[in-house]
Design a protein around this motif. Structure first.
Motif, PDB file in Angstrom:
ATOM      1  N   UNK A  63       0.827  -1.194   0.000  1.00  0.00           N
ATOM      2  CA  UNK A  63       0.000   0.000   0.000  1.00  0.00           C
ATOM      3  C   UNK A  63       0.863   1.245   0.000  1.00  0.00           C
ATOM      4  N   UNK A  64       0.381   2.274   0.672  1.00  0.00           N
ATOM      5  CA  UNK A  64       1.083   3.552   0.663  1.00  0.00           C
ATOM      6  C   UNK A  64       1.264   4.073   2.087  1.00  0.00           C
ATOM      7  N   UNK A  65       2.332   4.833   2.283  1.00  0.00           N
ATOM      8  CA  UNK A  65       2.557   5.458   3.600  1.00  0.00           C
ATOM      9  C   UNK A  65       2.306   6.962   3.535  1.00  0.00           C
ATOM     10  N   UNK A  66       1.745   7.437   2.424  1.00  0.00           N
ATOM     11  CA  UNK A  66       1.595   8.880   2.209  1.00  0.00           C
ATOM     12  C   UNK A  66       0.789   9.576   3.305  1.00  0.00           C
ATOM     13  N   UNK A  67      -0.312   8.956   3.725  1.00  0.00           N
ATOM     14  CA  UNK A  67      -1.178   9.607   4.723  1.00  0.00           C
ATOM     15  C   UNK A  67      -0.446   9.766   6.050  1.00  0.00           C
ATOM     16  N   UNK A  68       0.310   8.752   6.434  1.00  0.00           N
ATOM     17  CA  UNK A  68       1.041   8.810   7.713  1.00  0.00           C
ATOM     18  C   UNK A  68       2.158   9.852   7.626  1.00  0.00           C
ATOM     19  N   UNK A  69       2.852   9.853   6.495  1.00  0.00           N
ATOM     20  CA  UNK A  69       3.917  10.845   6.304  1.00  0.00           C
ATOM     21  C   UNK A  69       3.330  12.261   6.393  1.00  0.00           C
ATOM     22  N   UNK A  70       2.190  12.476   5.754  1.00  0.00           N
ATOM     23  CA  UNK A  70       1.553  13.804   5.788  1.00  0.00           C
ATOM     24  C   UNK A  70       1.167  14.180   7.217  1.00  0.00           C
ATOM     25  N   UNK A  71       0.625  13.223   7.965  1.00  0.00           N
ATOM     26  CA  UNK A  71       0.209  13.510   9.351  1.00  0.00           C
ATOM     27  C   UNK A  71       1.431  13.861  10.208  1.00  0.00           C
ATOM     28  N   UNK A  72       2.531  13.181   9.973  1.00  0.00           N
ATOM     29  CA  UNK A  72       3.756  13.462  10.742  1.00  0.00           C
ATOM     30  C   UNK A  72       4.286  14.853  10.384  1.00  0.00           C
ATOM     31  N   UNK A  73       4.317  15.141   9.098  1.00  0.00           N
ATOM     32  CA  UNK A  73       4.855  16.444   8.683  1.00  0.00           C
ATOM     33  C   UNK A  73       3.984  17.596   9.196  1.00  0.00           C
ATOM     34  N   UNK A  74       2.699  17.323   9.353  1.00  0.00           N
ATOM     35  CA  UNK A  74       1.793  18.339   9.904  1.00  0.00           C
ATOM     36  C   UNK A  74       2.172  18.712  11.345  1.00  0.00           C
ATOM     37  N   UNK A  75       2.803  17.796  12.053  1.00  0.00           N
ATOM     38  CA  UNK A  75       3.219  18.107  13.429  1.00  0.00           C
ATOM     39  C   UNK A  75       4.497  18.941  13.450  1.00  0.00           C
ATOM     40  N   UNK A  76       5.123  19.102  12.268  1.00  0.00           N
ATOM     41  CA  UNK A  76       6.369  19.865  12.219  1.00  0.00           C
ATOM     42  C   UNK A  76       7.606  18.990  12.265  1.00  0.00           C
ATOM     43  N   UNK A  77       7.425  17.685  12.401  1.00  0.00           N
ATOM     44  CA  UNK A  77       8.570  16.766  12.420  1.00  0.00           C
ATOM     45  C   UNK A  77       8.809  16.214  11.023  1.00  0.00           C
ATOM     46  N   UNK A  78       9.971  15.600  10.842  1.00  0.00           N
ATOM     47  CA  UNK A  78      10.310  15.010   9.545  1.00  0.00           C
ATOM     48  C   UNK A  78       9.879  13.542   9.502  1.00  0.00           C
ATOM     49  N   UNK A  79       9.531  13.082   8.304  1.00  0.00           N
ATOM     50  CA  UNK A  79       9.144  11.680   8.111  1.00  0.00           C
ATOM     51  C   UNK A  79       9.878  11.119   6.908  1.00  0.00           C
ATOM     52  N   UNK A  80      10.227   9.840   7.006  1.00  0.00           N
ATOM     53  CA  UNK A  80      10.849   9.138   5.883  1.00  0.00           C
ATOM     54  C   UNK A  80      10.122   7.806   5.724  1.00  0.00           C
ATOM     55  N   UNK A  81       9.495   7.602   4.572  1.00  0.00           N
ATOM     56  CA  UNK A  81       8.816   6.324   4.322  1.00  0.00           C
ATOM     57  C   UNK A  81       9.809   5.336   3.723  1.00  0.00           C
ATOM     58  N   UNK A  82       9.876   4.139   4.277  1.00  0.00           N
ATOM     59  CA  UNK A  82      10.773   3.115   3.742  1.00  0.00           C
ATOM     60  C   UNK A  82       9.995   1.820   3.568  1.00  0.00           C
ATOM     61  N   UNK A  83       9.944   1.370   2.324  1.00  0.00           N
ATOM     62  CA  UNK A  83       9.265   0.102   2.037  1.00  0.00           C
ATOM     63  C   UNK A  83      10.242  -1.041   2.291  1.00  0.00           C
ATOM     64  N   UNK A  84       9.874  -1.957   3.174  1.00  0.00           N
ATOM     65  CA  UNK A  84      10.742  -3.104   3.461  1.00  0.00           C
ATOM     66  C   UNK A  84       9.918  -4.205   4.118  1.00  0.00           C
ATOM     67  N   UNK A  85      10.255  -5.431   3.788  1.00  0.00           N
ATOM     68  CA  UNK A  85       9.649  -6.601   4.418  1.00  0.00           C
ATOM     69  C   UNK A  85      10.537  -6.981   5.597  1.00  0.00           C
ATOM     70  N   UNK A  86      10.014  -6.839   6.822  1.00  0.00           N
ATOM     71  CA  UNK A  86      10.864  -7.042   8.009  1.00  0.00           C
ATOM     72  C   UNK A  86      11.348  -8.481   8.174  1.00  0.00           C
ATOM     73  N   UNK A  87      10.752  -9.403   7.443  1.00  0.00           N
ATOM     74  CA  UNK A  87      11.203 -10.795   7.567  1.00  0.00           C
ATOM     75  C   UNK A  87      12.438 -11.068   6.697  1.00  0.00           C
ATOM     76  N   UNK A  88      12.850 -10.079   5.899  1.00  0.00           N
ATOM     77  CA  UNK A  88      13.997 -10.257   4.999  1.00  0.00           C
ATOM     78  C   UNK A  88      15.213  -9.500   5.537  1.00  0.00           C
ATOM     79  N   UNK A  89      16.254 -10.240   5.848  1.00  0.00           N
ATOM     80  CA  UNK A  89      17.428  -9.643   6.499  1.00  0.00           C
ATOM     81  C   UNK A  89      18.002  -8.462   5.713  1.00  0.00           C
TER      82      UNK A  89
END
Ligand code: BGC
Length: 287
Positions: A63-89
């Protein structure tokens, strides 16, 4: 003897939630990475970390992390979206490296990503078993390992925290409550408990704290069928003494606290946030 106090109806409790309009600034200047952060509990945790003053790495796998990134940036903090499968080393190694490269370091790892693949034991496939153990348990191991490397390399950053790093593992009430039909999931959560405690013991001398949160029934996509009809909700409430479903914000508040110096002497525990689900509600009228 049973109590004669009338119970408040679950639905009344539903609309009677505490307000969280002012998040205490407990994480100012820190960098947090939250896995599985584009839905459910992870999304609420990621936004709350930003509201508390942290820059946030938003991990997601689909899916997308755009909405979460936007909500974080609205607080004045920085956000970085990273797509990764945590089961893969290799993907986890690359994700943490990217986080450190972008924000300079990492102070908080919230190993949250998790899923269910439910089946009766005799029907459970190897794929279902491996998927759940891979994401829920191995994924948290990999995230904790890569975060700890950065915490150990850097040491205490006194201007933001008295600890050299904090790891928060998302467990479940099912780290202690057995769950028929969910042996893969319950085993992964039981495993998280012992992983978390072993890591807490190992890393404490380096001023790295490792704790877990044990959510009960929280209103998220993982368990929609347990709360989205009046019948299901009523049935669920027989398992929750506090008589309301949990909201993602309930878990986010606990995560901010555990990651903050307010919790500096807390190490190696699971904080259950479950409305009393682990209080064996069946015994309220029996036994
Ligand atoms: C599970 C949910 C369940 C809750 C309480 C959570 O860990 O993911 O599906 O509703 O535990 O049983």
């Amino acid at each position: 003897m049973t109590t004669s106090t009338p119970a408040v109806s679950p639905r009344e409790f539903d609309t009677d939630l505490p307000a969280y309009d002012r998040m205490p600034q407990l994480l100012t200047g820190q960098v947090a990475l939250v896995t599985g952060a584009n839905s459910g509990i992870g999304q609420a945790v990621a936004i709350a970390m930003a509201q508390a003053g942290a820059d946030v790495v938003v991990n997601y796998v689909a899916g997308s992390a755009d909405a979460v990134v936007a909500a974080i940036e609205k607080t004045g903090r920085r956000a970085l979206a990273v797509k990764a499968d945590v089961s893969q080393e290799d993907e986890v190694v690359a994700m943490v490296a990217q986080a450190v490269k972008t924000f300079g370091t990492l102070d908080i790892m919230v190993a949250n990503a998790g899923l269910q693949r439910d089946s009766a034991l005799v029907d459970m496939t190897m794929a279902e078993w491996n998927k759940v153990i891979g994401v829920n348990l191995t994924g948290q191991f990999l995230c904790a390992r890569e975060a700890a490397k950065e915490f150990l390399r850097r040491g205490v950053r006194r201007e933001v925290s008295v600890a050299a790093g904090k790891i928060v593992c998302m467990s479940s009430v099912h780290e202690v409550i057995p769950w028929a039909g969910h042996v893969n999931y319950a085993s992964s959560k039981g495993g998280i408990q012992m992983m978390m405690k072993s890591l807490a013991q190992e890393l404490a001398p380096h001023r790295i704290r490792v704790n877990a949160i044990g959510p009960g029934a929280i209103r998220t996509p993982i368990n929609t069928s347990a709360w989205n009809t009046p019948e299901a909700y009523a049935q669920l409430m027989t398992l929750v003494p506090y008589r309301r479903i949990g909201e993602p914000q309930d878990i986010a508040n606990a995560a901010v606290f555990l990651a903050s110096d307010m919790a500096d002497y807390i190490n190696g525990i699971t904080l259950f946030v479950d409305g009393g689900m682990t209080c064996y509600p069946g015994f309220a009228t029996g036994g």
